[in-house]
Write a protein that holds these residues in place. Sequence first.
Motif, PDB file in Angstrom:
ATOM      1  N   GLY A  42       0.816  -1.209   0.000  1.00 22.58           N
ATOM      2  CA  GLY A  42       0.000   0.000   0.000  1.00 22.58           C
ATOM      3  C   GLY A  42       0.845   1.252   0.000  1.00 22.58           C
ATOM      4  N   ARG A  43       0.171   2.368   0.287  1.00 16.53           N
ATOM      5  CA  ARG A  43       0.872   3.657   0.335  1.00 16.53           C
ATOM      6  C   ARG A  43       0.207   4.539   1.386  1.00 16.53           C
ATOM      7  NH1 ARG A  43      -2.358   7.354  -2.328  1.00 16.53           N
ATOM      8  NH2 ARG A  43      -3.975   6.412  -3.615  1.00 16.53           N
ATOM      9  N   LEU A  44       0.954   5.550   1.835  1.00 20.42           N
ATOM     10  CA  LEU A  44       0.422   6.502   2.795  1.00 20.42           C
ATOM     11  C   LEU A  44      -0.143   7.709   2.065  1.00 20.42           C
ATOM     12  CD1 LEU A  44       3.115   6.489   5.626  1.00 20.42           C
ATOM     13  CD2 LEU A  44       1.106   5.042   5.355  1.00 20.42           C
ATOM     14  N   THR A  45      -1.166   8.296   2.645  1.00 18.60           N
ATOM     15  CA  THR A  45      -1.817   9.464   2.075  1.00 18.60           C
ATOM     16  C   THR A  45      -2.396  10.303   3.222  1.00 18.60           C
ATOM     17  OG1 THR A  45      -3.449  10.207   0.445  1.00 18.60           O
ATOM     18  CG2 THR A  45      -3.986   8.221   1.681  1.00 18.60           C
ATOM     19  N   ASN A  46      -3.168  11.320   2.891  1.00 13.23           N
ATOM     20  CA  ASN A  46      -3.767  12.160   3.939  1.00 13.23           C
ATOM     21  C   ASN A  46      -5.290  12.193   3.868  1.00 13.23           C
ATOM     22  OD1 ASN A  46      -3.992  13.702   1.624  1.00 13.23           O
ATOM     23  ND2 ASN A  46      -3.520  15.626   2.659  1.00 13.23           N
ATOM     24  N   GLY A  53     -16.703   7.560  -3.239  1.00  6.67           N
ATOM     25  CA  GLY A  53     -15.540   8.347  -3.642  1.00  6.67           C
ATOM     26  C   GLY A  53     -15.372   9.697  -2.976  1.00  6.67           C
ATOM     27  N   ARG A  54     -16.195  10.012  -1.978  1.00 12.02           N
ATOM     28  CA  ARG A  54     -16.030  11.285  -1.266  1.00 12.02           C
ATOM     29  C   ARG A  54     -14.833  11.178  -0.318  1.00 12.02           C
ATOM     30  NH1 ARG A  54     -22.288  11.401   0.123  1.00 12.02           N
ATOM     31  NH2 ARG A  54     -21.537   9.489   1.066  1.00 12.02           N
ATOM     32  N   LYS A  55     -13.967  12.192  -0.343  1.00  8.45           N
ATOM     33  CA  LYS A  55     -12.766  12.196   0.483  1.00  8.45           C
ATOM     34  C   LYS A  55     -13.024  12.823   1.850  1.00  8.45           C
ATOM     35  CE  LYS A  55      -9.420  12.539  -3.275  1.00  8.45           C
ATOM     36  NZ  LYS A  55      -8.354  13.365  -3.874  1.00  8.45           N
ATOM     37  N   THR A  56     -12.393  12.231   2.854  1.00  6.22           N
ATOM     38  CA  THR A  56     -12.342  12.796   4.189  1.00  6.22           C
ATOM     39  C   THR A  56     -10.868  12.917   4.547  1.00  6.22           C
ATOM     40  OG1 THR A  56     -14.432  11.779   4.855  1.00  6.22           O
ATOM     41  CG2 THR A  56     -12.949  12.470   6.628  1.00  6.22           C
ATOM     42  N   TYR A  57     -10.414  14.141   4.792  1.00  2.64           N
ATOM     43  CA  TYR A  57      -9.003  14.365   5.098  1.00  2.64           C
ATOM     44  C   TYR A  57      -8.711  14.044   6.554  1.00  2.64           C
ATOM     45  CZ  TYR A  57      -8.546  16.270   0.477  1.00  2.64           C
ATOM     46  OH  TYR A  57      -8.533  16.394  -0.887  1.00  2.64           O
ATOM     47  N   CYS A  58      -7.488  13.574   6.799  1.00  2.13           N
ATOM     48  CA  CYS A  58      -7.085  13.166   8.134  1.00  2.13           C
ATOM     49  C   CYS A  58      -5.588  13.433   8.316  1.00  2.13           C
ATOM     50  CB  CYS A  58      -7.423  11.695   8.354  1.00  2.13           C
ATOM     51  SG  CYS A  58      -6.770  10.587   7.103  1.00  2.13           S
ATOM     52  N   ASP A  59      -5.049  13.091   9.459  1.00  2.00           N
ATOM     53  CA  ASP A  59      -3.634  13.342   9.731  1.00  2.00           C
ATOM     54  C   ASP A  59      -2.725  12.442   8.909  1.00  2.00           C
ATOM     55  OD1 ASP A  59      -3.797  15.408  11.814  1.00  2.00           O
ATOM     56  OD2 ASP A  59      -4.850  13.846  12.935  1.00  2.00           O
ATOM     57  N   ILE A  60      -3.093  11.192   8.782  1.00  2.00           N
ATOM     58  CA  ILE A  60      -2.328  10.233   7.986  1.00  2.00           C
ATOM     59  C   ILE A  60      -3.254   9.057   7.689  1.00  2.00           C
ATOM     60  CG2 ILE A  60      -1.368   9.052  10.005  1.00  2.00           C
ATOM     61  CD1 ILE A  60       1.275   8.803   8.375  1.00  2.00           C
ATOM     62  N   ALA A  61      -3.050   8.422   6.552  1.00  2.00           N
ATOM     63  CA  ALA A  61      -3.906   7.294   6.169  1.00  2.00           C
ATOM     64  C   ALA A  61      -3.092   6.287   5.368  1.00  2.00           C
ATOM     65  CB  ALA A  61      -5.089   7.780   5.339  1.00  2.00           C
ATOM     66  N   ILE A  62      -3.618   5.097   5.293  1.00  2.00           N
ATOM     67  CA  ILE A  62      -3.014   4.036   4.500  1.00  2.00           C
ATOM     68  C   ILE A  62      -4.059   3.513   3.523  1.00  2.00           C
ATOM     69  CG2 ILE A  62      -3.530   2.383   6.335  1.00  2.00           C
ATOM     70  CD1 ILE A  62      -1.203   0.692   5.399  1.00  2.00           C
ATOM     71  N   VAL A  63      -3.643   3.344   2.278  1.00  2.00           N
ATOM     72  CA  VAL A  63      -4.489   2.787   1.226  1.00  2.00           C
ATOM     73  C   VAL A  63      -3.780   1.539   0.712  1.00  2.00           C
ATOM     74  CG1 VAL A  63      -5.455   3.191  -1.068  1.00  2.00           C
ATOM     75  CG2 VAL A  63      -5.393   5.045   0.599  1.00  2.00           C
ATOM     76  N   GLY A  72      -7.789   5.773   7.849  1.00  2.00           N
ATOM     77  CA  GLY A  72      -7.144   7.021   8.249  1.00  2.00           C
ATOM     78  C   GLY A  72      -7.013   7.139   9.749  1.00  2.00           C
ATOM     79  N   ILE A  73      -6.197   8.100  10.139  1.00  2.00           N
ATOM     80  CA  ILE A  73      -5.992   8.391  11.545  1.00  2.00           C
ATOM     81  C   ILE A  73      -6.211   9.877  11.760  1.00  2.00           C
ATOM     82  CG2 ILE A  73      -4.245   8.583  13.346  1.00  2.00           C
ATOM     83  CD1 ILE A  73      -3.194   5.901  12.441  1.00  2.00           C
ATOM     84  N   LYS A  74      -7.042  10.173  12.740  1.00  2.00           N
ATOM     85  CA  LYS A  74      -7.309  11.543  13.147  1.00  2.00           C
ATOM     86  C   LYS A  74      -6.896  11.655  14.610  1.00  2.00           C
ATOM     87  CE  LYS A  74      -9.478  15.427  11.982  1.00  2.00           C
ATOM     88  NZ  LYS A  74      -8.976  16.274  10.944  1.00  2.00           N
ATOM     89  N   ILE A  75      -6.089  12.661  14.922  1.00  2.00           N
ATOM     90  CA  ILE A  75      -5.573  12.826  16.275  1.00  2.00           C
ATOM     91  C   ILE A  75      -6.183  14.068  16.904  1.00  2.00           C
ATOM     92  CG2 ILE A  75      -3.506  13.138  17.683  1.00  2.00           C
ATOM     93  CD1 ILE A  75      -1.970  11.822  15.277  1.00  2.00           C
ATOM     94  N   GLU A  81      -5.751  11.702  21.650  1.00  2.00           N
ATOM     95  CA  GLU A  81      -6.510  10.497  21.329  1.00  2.00           C
ATOM     96  C   GLU A  81      -6.461  10.225  19.830  1.00  2.00           C
ATOM     97  OE1 GLU A  81     -11.079   8.804  21.595  1.00  2.00           O
ATOM     98  OE2 GLU A  81     -10.528  10.592  22.722  1.00  2.00           O
ATOM     99  N   VAL A  82      -6.199   8.976  19.484  1.00  2.00           N
ATOM    100  CA  VAL A  82      -6.119   8.549  18.094  1.00  2.00           C
ATOM    101  C   VAL A  82      -7.410   7.839  17.721  1.00  2.00           C
ATOM    102  CG1 VAL A  82      -4.924   7.012  16.482  1.00  2.00           C
ATOM    103  CG2 VAL A  82      -3.611   8.368  18.126  1.00  2.00           C
ATOM    104  N   MET A  83      -8.020   8.287  16.639  1.00  2.00           N
ATOM    105  CA  MET A  83      -9.236   7.658  16.115  1.00  2.00           C
ATOM    106  C   MET A  83      -8.928   7.110  14.724  1.00  2.00           C
ATOM    107  SD  MET A  83     -11.581   8.142  18.441  1.00  2.00           S
ATOM    108  CE  MET A  83     -13.136   7.907  17.636  1.00  2.00           C
ATOM    109  N   PHE A  84      -9.411   5.902  14.456  1.00  2.00           N
ATOM    110  CA  PHE A  84      -9.304   5.334  13.117  1.00  2.00           C
ATOM    111  C   PHE A  84     -10.540   5.749  12.321  1.00  2.00           C
ATOM    112  CE2 PHE A  84      -6.646   2.199  15.432  1.00  2.00           C
ATOM    113  CZ  PHE A  84      -5.488   2.340  14.682  1.00  2.00           C
ATOM    114  N   LEU A  85     -10.355   6.087  11.070  1.00  2.00           N
ATOM    115  CA  LEU A  85     -11.448   6.472  10.178  1.00  2.00           C
ATOM    116  C   LEU A  85     -11.483   5.522   8.990  1.00  2.00           C
ATOM    117  CD1 LEU A  85     -10.648  10.298   9.891  1.00  2.00           C
ATOM    118  CD2 LEU A  85     -12.168   9.207  11.532  1.00  2.00           C
TER     119      LEU A  85
END
Length: 139
Positions: A42-46, A53-63, A72-75, A81-85
């Motif tokens: 995979g790769r990392l993205t934001n 196909g709607r995007k939700t931006y986060c701190d870091i994500a893996i596809v 994704g990860i939102k801090i 606190e770390v939340m997975f998206l």
Amino acid sequence: MSEIGSYESRIRVQSYASNIEASPSFEILKKSLEIVAEEHRGRLTNYVMDSVGRKTYCDIAIVTPSFSRGVGIKIDRETGEVMFLYDEYGGFGSIARKITEEITQNYVAITLIRAMKSLGYHVEDMSKERETIVLVGRI
């Protein structure tokens, strides 16, 4: 219905005001995602996407090829606190949870190895595709 959900984790990132990326905890978290990305090709993205196909931006994500919507990860900047998206719509919940579990396991392993090293232990990490052997001995 397709939507990005937030899921709690046991991970907390030590916060340095608004620059969370400067935190050693964030560096460990990013390394955890890099390991999972490499293992899953995979790769990392934001951002992550929902099923339409709607995007939700986060701190870091893996596809990954097996879950192209991404995890994704939102801090939370105040609590760390770390939340997975992710969007599990369409039966993708198990693959998304597997990725989150691997991220968490890597985070814990890296943190433990660093803590042991700081206490003067010699720690040798010999990784073999999700099987990690950690040898510990006092120097």
